[in-house]
Design a protein around this motif. Structure first.
Motif, PDB file in Angstrom:
ATOM      1  N   ALA A 277       0.842  -1.197   0.000  1.00  0.00           N
ATOM      2  CA  ALA A 277       0.000   0.000   0.000  1.00  0.00           C
ATOM      3  C   ALA A 277       0.875   1.245   0.000  1.00  0.00           C
ATOM      4  CB  ALA A 277      -0.912   0.006   1.235  1.00  0.00           C
ATOM      5  N   ALA A 278       0.297   2.330  -0.476  1.00  0.00           N
ATOM      6  CA  ALA A 278       0.919   3.641  -0.356  1.00  0.00           C
ATOM      7  C   ALA A 278      -0.162   4.614   0.083  1.00  0.00           C
ATOM      8  CB  ALA A 278       1.542   4.085  -1.672  1.00  0.00           C
ATOM      9  N   TYR A 279       0.201   5.547   0.932  1.00  0.00           N
ATOM     10  CA  TYR A 279      -0.759   6.509   1.474  1.00  0.00           C
ATOM     11  C   TYR A 279      -0.464   7.871   0.858  1.00  0.00           C
ATOM     12  CZ  TYR A 279      -3.866   8.347   5.219  1.00  0.00           C
ATOM     13  OH  TYR A 279      -4.890   8.908   5.939  1.00  0.00           O
ATOM     14  N   GLN A 280      -1.398   8.337   0.039  1.00  0.00           N
ATOM     15  CA  GLN A 280      -1.317   9.687  -0.516  1.00  0.00           C
ATOM     16  C   GLN A 280      -1.845  10.629   0.560  1.00  0.00           C
ATOM     17  OE1 GLN A 280      -4.114  10.919  -3.661  1.00  0.00           O
ATOM     18  NE2 GLN A 280      -2.324  11.339  -4.928  1.00  0.00           N
ATOM     19  N   ILE A 281      -0.935  11.242   1.292  1.00  0.00           N
ATOM     20  CA  ILE A 281      -1.299  11.845   2.566  1.00  0.00           C
ATOM     21  C   ILE A 281      -1.893  13.245   2.421  1.00  0.00           C
ATOM     22  CG2 ILE A 281       0.403  10.455   3.771  1.00  0.00           C
ATOM     23  CD1 ILE A 281       2.095  13.028   4.028  1.00  0.00           C
ATOM     24  N   SER A 282      -2.249  13.805   3.558  1.00  0.00           N
ATOM     25  CA  SER A 282      -2.993  15.061   3.607  1.00  0.00           C
ATOM     26  C   SER A 282      -2.295  16.196   2.880  1.00  0.00           C
ATOM     27  CB  SER A 282      -3.239  15.460   5.071  1.00  0.00           C
ATOM     28  OG  SER A 282      -2.005  15.616   5.771  1.00  0.00           O
ATOM     29  N   GLY A 283      -0.974  16.311   3.044  1.00  0.00           N
ATOM     30  CA  GLY A 283      -0.253  17.391   2.388  1.00  0.00           C
ATOM     31  C   GLY A 283      -0.232  17.246   0.879  1.00  0.00           C
ATOM     32  N   GLU A 284      -0.167  16.015   0.392  1.00  0.00           N
ATOM     33  CA  GLU A 284      -0.231  15.766  -1.050  1.00  0.00           C
ATOM     34  C   GLU A 284      -1.594  16.185  -1.594  1.00  0.00           C
ATOM     35  OE1 GLU A 284       1.485  11.827  -2.225  1.00  0.00           O
ATOM     36  OE2 GLU A 284       1.718  11.600  -0.050  1.00  0.00           O
ATOM     37  N   TYR A 285      -2.638  15.808  -0.876  1.00  0.00           N
ATOM     38  CA  TYR A 285      -4.009  16.196  -1.241  1.00  0.00           C
ATOM     39  C   TYR A 285      -4.150  17.712  -1.238  1.00  0.00           C
ATOM     40  CZ  TYR A 285      -9.119  16.657  -0.645  1.00  0.00           C
ATOM     41  OH  TYR A 285     -10.445  17.005  -0.774  1.00  0.00           O
ATOM     42  N   ALA A 286      -3.669  18.343  -0.163  1.00  0.00           N
ATOM     43  CA  ALA A 286      -3.838  19.781  -0.008  1.00  0.00           C
ATOM     44  C   ALA A 286      -3.113  20.559  -1.103  1.00  0.00           C
ATOM     45  CB  ALA A 286      -3.335  20.227   1.368  1.00  0.00           C
ATOM     46  N   MET A 287      -1.941  20.099  -1.515  1.00  0.00           N
ATOM     47  CA  MET A 287      -1.200  20.797  -2.559  1.00  0.00           C
ATOM     48  C   MET A 287      -1.975  20.827  -3.873  1.00  0.00           C
ATOM     49  SD  MET A 287       2.851  19.930  -2.141  1.00  0.00           S
ATOM     50  CE  MET A 287       2.645  18.192  -2.503  1.00  0.00           C
ATOM     51  N   VAL A 288      -2.517  19.683  -4.246  1.00  0.00           N
ATOM     52  CA  VAL A 288      -3.274  19.620  -5.495  1.00  0.00           C
ATOM     53  C   VAL A 288      -4.523  20.490  -5.413  1.00  0.00           C
ATOM     54  CG1 VAL A 288      -4.615  18.111  -7.015  1.00  0.00           C
ATOM     55  CG2 VAL A 288      -2.392  17.356  -6.148  1.00  0.00           C
ATOM     56  N   GLU A 289      -5.254  20.370  -4.302  1.00  0.00           N
ATOM     57  CA  GLU A 289      -6.483  21.151  -4.163  1.00  0.00           C
ATOM     58  C   GLU A 289      -6.193  22.657  -4.150  1.00  0.00           C
ATOM     59  OE1 GLU A 289      -9.510  20.263  -4.365  1.00  0.00           O
ATOM     60  OE2 GLU A 289      -9.501  18.087  -4.061  1.00  0.00           O
ATOM     61  N   ALA A 290      -5.122  23.068  -3.477  1.00  0.00           N
ATOM     62  CA  ALA A 290      -4.789  24.488  -3.410  1.00  0.00           C
ATOM     63  C   ALA A 290      -4.368  25.019  -4.774  1.00  0.00           C
ATOM     64  CB  ALA A 290      -3.680  24.720  -2.390  1.00  0.00           C
ATOM     65  N   ALA A 291      -3.534  24.261  -5.488  1.00  0.00           N
ATOM     66  CA  ALA A 291      -3.102  24.705  -6.812  1.00  0.00           C
ATOM     67  C   ALA A 291      -4.277  24.763  -7.783  1.00  0.00           C
ATOM     68  CB  ALA A 291      -2.022  23.768  -7.339  1.00  0.00           C
ATOM     69  N   ALA A 292      -5.169  23.788  -7.677  1.00  0.00           N
ATOM     70  CA  ALA A 292      -6.348  23.780  -8.555  1.00  0.00           C
ATOM     71  C   ALA A 292      -7.269  24.947  -8.232  1.00  0.00           C
ATOM     72  CB  ALA A 292      -7.085  22.459  -8.420  1.00  0.00           C
ATOM     73  N   ALA A 293      -7.441  25.238  -6.946  1.00  0.00           N
ATOM     74  CA  ALA A 293      -8.316  26.341  -6.550  1.00  0.00           C
ATOM     75  C   ALA A 293      -7.798  27.678  -7.067  1.00  0.00           C
ATOM     76  CB  ALA A 293      -8.436  26.385  -5.024  1.00  0.00           C
ATOM     77  N   ASN A 294      -6.473  27.769  -7.242  1.00  0.00           N
ATOM     78  CA  ASN A 294      -5.877  28.990  -7.775  1.00  0.00           C
ATOM     79  C   ASN A 294      -5.815  29.000  -9.305  1.00  0.00           C
ATOM     80  OD1 ASN A 294      -4.680  30.985  -5.646  1.00  0.00           O
ATOM     81  ND2 ASN A 294      -4.325  28.936  -4.797  1.00  0.00           N
ATOM     82  N   GLY A 295      -6.315  27.945  -9.930  1.00  0.00           N
ATOM     83  CA  GLY A 295      -6.312  27.876 -11.382  1.00  0.00           C
ATOM     84  C   GLY A 295      -4.967  27.557 -11.994  1.00  0.00           C
ATOM     85  N   TRP A 296      -4.047  27.048 -11.180  1.00  0.00           N
ATOM     86  CA  TRP A 296      -2.699  26.783 -11.666  1.00  0.00           C
ATOM     87  C   TRP A 296      -2.564  25.426 -12.345  1.00  0.00           C
ATOM     88  CZ3 TRP A 296      -0.543  28.364  -6.248  1.00  0.00           C
ATOM     89  CH2 TRP A 296      -0.628  29.759  -6.121  1.00  0.00           C
TER      90      TRP A 296
END
Length: 330
Positions: A277-296
């Motif tokens: 297993a691999a855990y795509q952790i909270s910081g990985e999730y947050a980075m994508v969501e934050a960049a997407a929210a900024n339209g990047w």
């Protein structure tokens, strides 16, 4: 052999990229909903889901909303759910008593989810004390304030028994104490829970990417966990941890975080004959969501690309907060 035919190249890899159908046909790595595991938080006493500010779209569930989330995940074809309990602050203590209380929030949540989805999902639980202690560490502290490895093992043994009694299918041994898998296996077998599996958090690094998770579980931690989680600089140490966990009876092993440690994940996957297993952790999730929210970045493409990279590196199971969403898309 020449790669040219007259003045033209004979080998043209682009032929296999010409259309969406062609690219789909020759894809080497595929995601499947059954390989995804949804991490979920349940907060004791909550009457409405509590948003986690650093993880847009993720909440601390009520017992009712957790049941609903489990049903939705099962219907989407998600393979499993990993449960984390968030006890009321006044119930936390130095030894993490809510973690071994049969009526503690995590054990209650296990019973709730099992009663709702039965065997449609593999129900997993976090076998760690950090959510339950008033100091926020993953174990019992000694007189000098250091985590006492062997005293902590006894707490984990009791946690394993109460989680198994609640009906969990898999315990996630995430504390990074030496001997945790062996002591948990001994406790489970001794109590008649031979069929409960152990997912060992084999390579769990002391990562900067855990930040949002601290909010998600209401962590009381002051300081860091560098004396028991792995140094990000080390690779061979992971191989040693892997050998120990397998020798102690781990049924599955994990690398955490995922993206910063794809090299470790790849080597672990090459080295074992158990699920990885691999855990795509909270910081990985947050980075994508934050960049997407900024339209990047393109959010959906980025999500699928990150998950595909983890799968390509060798993970047979991926813990991701996008599990239900991605399963529906797949």
């Amino acid at each position: 052999m020449s790669n040219t035919y007259g003045e033209f190249p004979a080998a043209r890899p682009r032929r296999l990229r010409t259309t969406p159908a062609m690219r789909r046909l020759v894809a080497e790595t595929r995601l499947h909903p059954a390989e995804l595991i949804l991490p979920a938080f349940v907060r004791e006493g909550a009457t409405t889901p509590v948003p986690i500010s650093a993880m847009p779209g993720v909440v601390q569930h009520t017992r009712d909303s957790l049941r609903k989330a489990a049903v939705e995940a099962a219907r989407a074809g998600v393979g499993g759910i990993m449960l984390f309990g968030v006890p009321e602050e006044e119930k936390k203590d130095a030894i993490g008593s809510p973690g071994t209380d049969p009526d503690g929030i995590l054990q209650v949540a296990i019973r709730d989810v099992i009663s709702e989805v039965g065997d449609e999902l593999v129900v997993m639980s976090d076998l760690c004390l950090d959510e339950h202690t008033d100091h926020g560490h993953c174990g019992v502290l000694d007189a000098d304030g250091r985590v006492d490895n062997d005293a902590t093992l006894e707490r984990y043994a009791e946690m394993a028994r109460v989680q198994a009694a609640a009906g969990v299918h898999v315990v996630g041994a995430s504390g990074m104490m030496d001997g945790q898998v062996a002591r948990s296996r001994q406790a489970l077998d001794g109590a008649g829970y031979q069929d409960v599996s152990i997912l060992a958090y084999t390579a769990k690094y002391a990562s900067a990417f855990y930040g949002p998770f601290r909010e998600a579980v209401g962590s009381s931690l002051k300081g860091d966990r560098k004396t028991y989680q792995q140094d990000p600089a080390n690779f061979r140490e992971s191989m040693r941890e892997l050998a120990l966990d397998l020798a102690e009876g781990a049924d599955m092993v994990m690398v955490k975080p995922a993206l910063p440690y794809l090299d470790v994940l790849s080597k672990v996957a090459e080295s074992v004959d158990v699920p990885v297993a691999a855990y795509q952790i909270s910081g990985e999730y947050a980075m994508v969501e934050a960049a997407a929210a900024n339209g990047w970045i393109d959010r959906e493409r980025a999500i699928m690309e990150t998950l595909t990279s983890v799968r390509r590196a060798g993970a047979s199971m991926i813990l991701t907060y996008w599990a239900t969403e991605v399963a529906r898309q797949l």
